[in-house]
Design a protein around this motif. Structure first.
Motif, mmCIF file in Angstrom:
data_model
loop_
_atom_site.group_PDB
_atom_site.id
_atom_site.type_symbol
_atom_site.label_atom_id
_atom_site.label_comp_id
_atom_site.label_asym_id
_atom_site.label_seq_id
_atom_site.Cartn_x
_atom_site.Cartn_y
_atom_site.Cartn_z
ATOM 1 N N ALA A 110 0.837 -1.194 0.000
ATOM 2 C CA ALA A 110 0.000 0.000 0.000
ATOM 3 C C ALA A 110 0.874 1.246 0.000
ATOM 4 N N LEU A 111 0.430 2.260 -0.710
ATOM 5 C CA LEU A 111 1.130 3.529 -0.756
ATOM 6 C C LEU A 111 0.966 4.271 0.565
ATOM 7 N N VAL A 112 1.913 5.157 0.870
ATOM 8 C CA VAL A 112 1.897 5.904 2.125
ATOM 9 C C VAL A 112 2.021 7.388 1.815
ATOM 10 N N ALA A 113 1.137 8.196 2.387
ATOM 11 C CA ALA A 113 1.134 9.637 2.137
ATOM 12 C C ALA A 113 2.358 10.303 2.761
ATOM 13 N N PRO A 114 2.846 11.401 2.160
ATOM 14 C CA PRO A 114 4.001 12.099 2.740
ATOM 15 C C PRO A 114 3.700 12.700 4.106
ATOM 16 N N GLN A 115 2.431 13.021 4.390
ATOM 17 C CA GLN A 115 2.089 13.540 5.713
ATOM 18 C C GLN A 115 2.334 12.496 6.796
ATOM 19 N N VAL A 116 2.374 11.218 6.410
ATOM 20 C CA VAL A 116 2.603 10.127 7.358
ATOM 21 C C VAL A 116 4.078 9.728 7.388
#
Length: 271
Positions: A110-116
């Motif tokens: 799964a992709l991960v957002a840069p905010q995370v």
């Protein structure tokens, strides 16, 4: 920032220009919110680490900073820069060559957002040797690479300036993804399959050549080709949704040259 008031209004805003459509891999999960231990660790680091103006965490090790600072101080390509500009370059080189992570949610990657996750995994080796780095036009902080994607005319847009300090030109290919956080503060990050396109001077492109000792600007546009984002966000239980993602600039001729990745953030409003 534009406000989207009805589905019809959003459709009216959405441009119909054909551009480079970069589909997501079928192996990637639509629901990108299930936390793995790696993602939980990244989230904890994000809360503790200093953040950029675009809320993208960045906390490199002192050893990595020292190594890249030595490269910047000794590289003739940066000799004319001021002391502050050199310090900014240390951060930009480390940020741009960091590797965005994906997390295993038990079903697929799964992709991960840069905010995370921030900029991803720092790679001091890549930062110390790369001839290519990026800046974002109009950035509020010149030492941070994270872009703010502003909504206008049916697109979230920002402009990346690619700098080549090497003696040979570099041809770069593109890729990118965008995630949305649905359901408010305690919501989940999901992949709505938005379109990422790239252009130079208003012309859609699939790659760009950056001249030796030169630079090129590339406009990145995020759009909703299905015109369904309004309903998608409302079904998540909120009228607003933060968005975040990465665009990648990958050298096509020199396979050993590091990829440059630029994180971006934005907001969708359905009021």
């Amino acid at each position: 920032m534009s406000t989207i008031r009805t589905p019809r209004r959003f459709v009216a805003f959405a441009a119909v220009a054909v551009s480079a459509f970069l589909p997501m891999s079928a192996s990637l999960a639509d629901d990108a919110s299930t936390p793995s231990p790696a993602a939980q660790a990244a989230a904890s680091a994000a809360q503790a680490a200093p953040t950029s103006a675009e809320n993208v965490p960045f906390s490199p090790s002192a050893a990595d900073v020292a190594r890249v600072r030595q490269r910047v101080q000794s590289d003739p390509a940066f000799a004319s820069r001021s002391a502050q500009e050199k310090e900014n370059l240390v951060r930009l080189l480390l940020q741009g060559t960091s590797a965005p992570a994906r997390t295993n949610d038990g079903r697929s990657l799964a992709l991960v957002a840069p905010q995370v996750q921030g900029y991803g995994k720092t790679d001091a080796d890549a930062a110390a040797k790369t001839k290519l780095y990026a800046t974002v036009d109009g950035a509020s902080d010149p030492s941070n690479l994270a872009a703010r994607a502003e909504f206008a005319d049916g697109y979230w847009k920002f402009t990346v300036r690619l700098h080549n300090v090497g003696s040979r030109s570099q041809y770069l290919g593109f890729s990118g993804f965008t995630l949305l956080k649905l359901g408010g503060e305690g919501g989940k990050w999901a992949n709505p399959r938005l379109r990422t396109s790239f252009s130079v001077d208003g012309r859609a492109i699939y790659g760009v050549r950056v001249p030796a000792h030169g630079e090129r600007t590339v406009t990145v546009s995020i759009s909703d080709p299905s015109y369904s984002l309004y309903e998608y966000v409302l079904r998540g239980g909120s009228k607003t949704a933060p968005l975040g993602g990465f665009v990648n600039f990958r050298p096509a001729e020199d396979k050993t040259a590091p990829t440059v990745s630029v994180p971006f953030t934005g907001i969708f409003k359905a009021l």
